[in-house]
Design a protein around this motif. Structure first.
Motif, PDB file in Angstrom:
ATOM      1  N   PHE A 104       0.827  -1.204   0.000  1.00 41.76           N
ATOM      2  CA  PHE A 104       0.000   0.000   0.000  1.00 41.76           C
ATOM      3  C   PHE A 104       0.863   1.257   0.000  1.00 41.76           C
ATOM      4  N   LEU A 105       1.884   1.278   0.846  1.00 43.91           N
ATOM      5  CA  LEU A 105       2.745   2.461   0.955  1.00 43.91           C
ATOM      6  C   LEU A 105       3.512   2.719  -0.335  1.00 43.91           C
ATOM      7  N   GLU A 106       3.995   1.666  -0.978  1.00 41.19           N
ATOM      8  CA  GLU A 106       4.705   1.813  -2.253  1.00 41.19           C
ATOM      9  C   GLU A 106       3.774   2.424  -3.298  1.00 41.19           C
ATOM     10  N   MET A 107       2.553   1.913  -3.363  1.00 42.34           N
ATOM     11  CA  MET A 107       1.570   2.433  -4.317  1.00 42.34           C
ATOM     12  C   MET A 107       1.253   3.892  -4.032  1.00 42.34           C
ATOM     13  N   MET A 108       1.079   4.227  -2.758  1.00 41.47           N
ATOM     14  CA  MET A 108       0.696   5.590  -2.390  1.00 41.47           C
ATOM     15  C   MET A 108       1.872   6.559  -2.550  1.00 41.47           C
ATOM     16  N   ALA A 109       3.067   6.160  -2.145  1.00 40.75           N
ATOM     17  CA  ALA A 109       4.231   7.052  -2.190  1.00 40.75           C
ATOM     18  C   ALA A 109       4.595   7.453  -3.608  1.00 40.75           C
ATOM     19  N   LEU A 139       2.432   7.651  -6.167  1.00 38.27           N
ATOM     20  CA  LEU A 139       1.219   8.049  -6.883  1.00 38.27           C
ATOM     21  C   LEU A 139       1.410   9.303  -7.724  1.00 38.27           C
ATOM     22  N   LEU A 140       2.017  10.341  -7.147  1.00 36.69           N
ATOM     23  CA  LEU A 140       2.151  11.618  -7.861  1.00 36.69           C
ATOM     24  C   LEU A 140       2.997  11.482  -9.122  1.00 36.69           C
ATOM     25  N   THR A 141       4.111  10.788  -8.994  1.00 37.94           N
ATOM     26  CA  THR A 141       5.001  10.624 -10.146  1.00 37.94           C
ATOM     27  C   THR A 141       4.350   9.756 -11.214  1.00 37.94           C
ATOM     28  N   ARG A 142       3.686   8.695 -10.796  1.00 35.00           N
ATOM     29  CA  ARG A 142       3.024   7.814 -11.760  1.00 35.00           C
ATOM     30  C   ARG A 142       1.929   8.534 -12.536  1.00 35.00           C
ATOM     31  N   HIS A 143       1.293   9.507 -11.895  1.00 33.82           N
ATOM     32  CA  HIS A 143       0.194  10.233 -12.538  1.00 33.82           C
ATOM     33  C   HIS A 143       0.631  11.577 -13.124  1.00 33.82           C
ATOM     34  N   GLY A 144       1.936  11.847 -13.108  1.00 33.94           N
ATOM     35  CA  GLY A 144       2.451  13.052 -13.739  1.00 33.94           C
ATOM     36  C   GLY A 144       1.996  14.349 -13.096  1.00 33.94           C
ATOM     37  N   VAL A 145       1.798  14.339 -11.778  1.00 36.31           N
ATOM     38  CA  VAL A 145       1.363  15.542 -11.049  1.00 36.31           C
ATOM     39  C   VAL A 145       2.516  16.537 -10.964  1.00 36.31           C
ATOM     40  N   ARG A 149       3.828  19.590  -5.648  1.00 36.65           N
ATOM     41  CA  ARG A 149       3.383  18.632  -4.626  1.00 36.65           C
ATOM     42  C   ARG A 149       4.418  17.511  -4.545  1.00 36.65           C
ATOM     43  N   VAL A 150       4.994  17.338  -3.366  1.00 38.89           N
ATOM     44  CA  VAL A 150       6.032  16.322  -3.214  1.00 38.89           C
ATOM     45  C   VAL A 150       5.503  15.046  -2.571  1.00 38.89           C
ATOM     46  N   ALA A 151       4.273  15.087  -2.069  1.00 45.88           N
ATOM     47  CA  ALA A 151       3.673  13.905  -1.453  1.00 45.88           C
ATOM     48  C   ALA A 151       2.156  13.982  -1.618  1.00 45.88           C
ATOM     49  N   PHE A 195       8.079   7.199   2.028  1.00 47.04           N
ATOM     50  CA  PHE A 195       7.815   8.561   1.589  1.00 47.04           C
ATOM     51  C   PHE A 195       9.092   9.400   1.552  1.00 47.04           C
ATOM     52  N   ALA A 196      10.081   9.089   2.381  1.00 47.31           N
ATOM     53  CA  ALA A 196      11.354   9.815   2.318  1.00 47.31           C
ATOM     54  C   ALA A 196      11.981   9.640   0.943  1.00 47.31           C
ATOM     55  N   ARG A 197      11.939   8.413   0.425  1.00 48.53           N
ATOM     56  CA  ARG A 197      12.515   8.152  -0.900  1.00 48.53           C
ATOM     57  C   ARG A 197      11.730   8.872  -1.994  1.00 48.53           C
ATOM     58  N   SER A 198      10.408   8.817  -1.916  1.00 52.28           N
ATOM     59  CA  SER A 198       9.609   9.450  -2.977  1.00 52.28           C
ATOM     60  C   SER A 198       9.685  10.972  -2.900  1.00 52.28           C
ATOM     61  N   ILE A 199       9.747  11.537  -1.690  1.00 48.01           N
ATOM     62  CA  ILE A 199       9.877  12.995  -1.543  1.00 48.01           C
ATOM     63  C   ILE A 199      11.226  13.458  -2.089  1.00 48.01           C
ATOM     64  N   GLU A 200      12.277  12.693  -1.820  1.00 46.75           N
ATOM     65  CA  GLU A 200      13.597  13.031  -2.364  1.00 46.75           C
ATOM     66  C   GLU A 200      13.547  13.072  -3.891  1.00 46.75           C
TER      67      GLU A 200
END
Length: 202
Positions: free
Chosen positions: A81-86, A88-94, A98-100, A136-141
């Motif tokens: 769940f966390l991998e999918m959520m973290a 999300l923004l990059t996968r959807h091109g947001v 927004r970093v998270a 989320f630390a990895r995805s925010i970075e």
């Protein structure tokens, strides 16, 4: 060599492999759903693997082919769940401002508040928060890098870790205070914290 194909061996075609992969995913989802239901009915410590198997309609050997125990099942489900959520923004091109996906995460938590209350009561919420900070630390970075924030690599990594900690501290506070504020408002609050002192992307 005879050239005969052993039917018991792993699938040799992409189609067959995909079919096996779908079965694995379906089995894992069924076990995860069973555990989620049970967590809302009794304390996590009281749940047995056999109860999960009975609820899911899955055999013991199948369970142990995927998981060591119920804790492994729980943490694996949380990590998925966390991998999918973290991501999300990059996968959807947001856009990178927004970093998270705070609004999305908090909105989901609000939708499953009974389950969250059961996690809190079972003492498992802390596991979720600690795991979440790492994902989320990895995805925010990654998002900060996409935003071309000017910062030394080590500082950027530390800053992302701190922001992830702030995010999950904010989530913990929000849950503890009854989830009164709208997820969108919490998203805006978090991102004001993110960009305070940082140059916004053009």
């Amino acid at each position: 060599m005879s050239g005969n194909v052993d039917a018991t061996r792993a699938p040799t075609t992409k189609k067959a492999a995909a079919k096996v992969d779908r079965r694995v995913v379906r089995t894992r989802d069924t076990l995860g759903d069973a555990l989620v239901e049970l967590i809302q009915e009794k304390s996590f410590d009281e749940i047995t693997v056999q109860e999960v198997l009975d609820r899911a309609g899955v055999g013991r050997s199948t369970f142990y082919a995927h998981y060591r125990d119920k804790d492994d099942l729980f943490l694996s489900d949380v990590e998925d769940f966390l991998e999918m959520m973290a991501t999300l923004l990059t996968r959807h091109g947001v856009r990178v401002e927004r970093v998270a996906p705070v609004a999305e995460l908090f909105g989901h938590i609000a939708d499953v508040r009974e389950f969250v209350a059961a996690l809190v009561a079972s003492g498992k919420m802390q596991d979720v928060l600690e795991l979440g900070q790492g994902f989320f630390a990895r995805s925010i970075e990654e998002r900060l890098l996409l935003a071309r924030v000017e910062m030394e690599p080590v500082q950027l990594k530390a800053h992302a870790h701190a922001l992830a900690g702030a995010l999950f501290s904010l989530l913990d506070w929000w849950v503890d205070h009854g989830m009164v504020e709208k997820p969108e408002a919490m998203d805006a609050l978090f991102h004001r914290m993110v960009w305070n002192g940082l140059k916004r992307p053009a």
